[in-house]
Write a protein that holds these residues in place. Structure first.
Motif, PDB file in Angstrom:
ATOM      1  N   ARG A  18       0.013  -8.945  -4.211  1.00  0.00           N
ATOM      2  CA  ARG A  18       0.842  -9.930  -4.906  1.00  0.00           C
ATOM      3  C   ARG A  18       0.464 -11.286  -4.339  1.00  0.00           C
ATOM      4  NH1 ARG A  18       3.997  -8.049  -9.018  1.00  0.00           N
ATOM      5  NH2 ARG A  18       4.578 -10.202  -8.797  1.00  0.00           N
ATOM      6  N   SER A  29       0.830  -1.201   0.000  1.00  0.00           N
ATOM      7  CA  SER A  29       0.000   0.000   0.000  1.00  0.00           C
ATOM      8  C   SER A  29       0.864   1.249   0.000  1.00  0.00           C
ATOM      9  CB  SER A  29      -0.918   0.007   1.219  1.00  0.00           C
ATOM     10  OG  SER A  29      -1.802   1.095   1.141  1.00  0.00           O
ATOM     11  N   GLY A  86       5.035   2.741  -7.813  1.00  0.00           N
ATOM     12  CA  GLY A  86       4.837   1.383  -7.323  1.00  0.00           C
ATOM     13  C   GLY A  86       5.821   0.933  -6.274  1.00  0.00           C
ATOM     14  N   TRP A 128       6.756   0.909  -1.588  1.00  0.00           N
ATOM     15  CA  TRP A 128       5.438   1.162  -1.045  1.00  0.00           C
ATOM     16  C   TRP A 128       5.601   1.723   0.359  1.00  0.00           C
ATOM     17  CZ3 TRP A 128       1.167   0.197  -4.100  1.00  0.00           C
ATOM     18  CH2 TRP A 128       1.418  -0.501  -5.281  1.00  0.00           C
ATOM     19  N   GLU A 148      -1.902  -2.849  -3.901  1.00  0.00           N
ATOM     20  CA  GLU A 148      -1.675  -3.905  -4.892  1.00  0.00           C
ATOM     21  C   GLU A 148      -1.432  -5.179  -4.103  1.00  0.00           C
ATOM     22  OE1 GLU A 148       1.886  -5.274  -7.846  1.00  0.00           O
ATOM     23  OE2 GLU A 148       1.277  -3.179  -7.962  1.00  0.00           O
ATOM     24  N   ARG A 190      -3.413   3.637  -2.059  1.00  0.00           N
ATOM     25  CA  ARG A 190      -3.669   2.618  -3.072  1.00  0.00           C
ATOM     26  C   ARG A 190      -3.061   1.313  -2.606  1.00  0.00           C
ATOM     27  NH1 ARG A 190       0.527   2.090  -6.703  1.00  0.00           N
ATOM     28  NH2 ARG A 190       2.261   3.469  -6.315  1.00  0.00           N
ATOM     29  N   CYS A 198      -8.733  -6.110  -0.797  1.00  0.00           N
ATOM     30  CA  CYS A 198      -8.434  -4.927  -1.608  1.00  0.00           C
ATOM     31  C   CYS A 198      -9.646  -4.005  -1.696  1.00  0.00           C
ATOM     32  CB  CYS A 198      -7.986  -5.342  -3.008  1.00  0.00           C
ATOM     33  SG  CYS A 198      -6.376  -6.155  -3.048  1.00  0.00           S
TER      34      CYS A 198
END
Length: 119
Positions: A110, A14, A67, A70, A108, A106, A88
């Motif tokens: 994995r 994040s 990206g 983070w 992501e 935000r 998410c």
């Protein structure tokens, strides 16, 4: 004996966005309250086991627009992809004033499997 399905190993990455840094100081506590709600929401999803967290806010200052790196990470096991999606989605639905958390952060996810280190 029934084989248990393998859990997914998930790294939630994040980042804080510029919208957070543009807030007046009086509005920052509402974002932190939203972050706390989101973190508890991930922890409390059925079948999720949080294995660890990392917050590198002391050594990474400002946004992370490309990206990496983070701002914070959550390593967890989850029972399935749908649960990861639900985690998410907490960024989309957690209220922060008149907005939602994803205005300020935000995420992501994995997804992989545990890497077992040989004995």
């Amino acid at each position: 004996m029934t084989d248990q399905p393998k859990k997914l190993r998930v790294l939630f990455c994040s980042a804080v966005t510029q919208n957070f840094f543009d807030l007046p100081p009086s509005e920052v506590p509402a974002v932190w309250a939203g972050v706390a709600e989101m973190l508890k929401g991930i922890r409390d999803l059925p079948g999720v086991e949080v294995l660890g967290t990392i917050d590198d806010d002391e050594t990474m200052v400002g946004t992370s627009p490309n990206g990496w790196p983070w701002t914070f990470y959550i390593l967890a096991d989850a029972p399935d992809r749908e649960t990861v999606v639900a985690a998410c989605n907490l960024f989309r639905i957690t209220p922060v004033g008149e907005h939602r958390l994803w205005r300020y952060m935000r995420v992501e996810a994995r997804i992989g499997r545990e890497l077992v280190i040989p004995e």
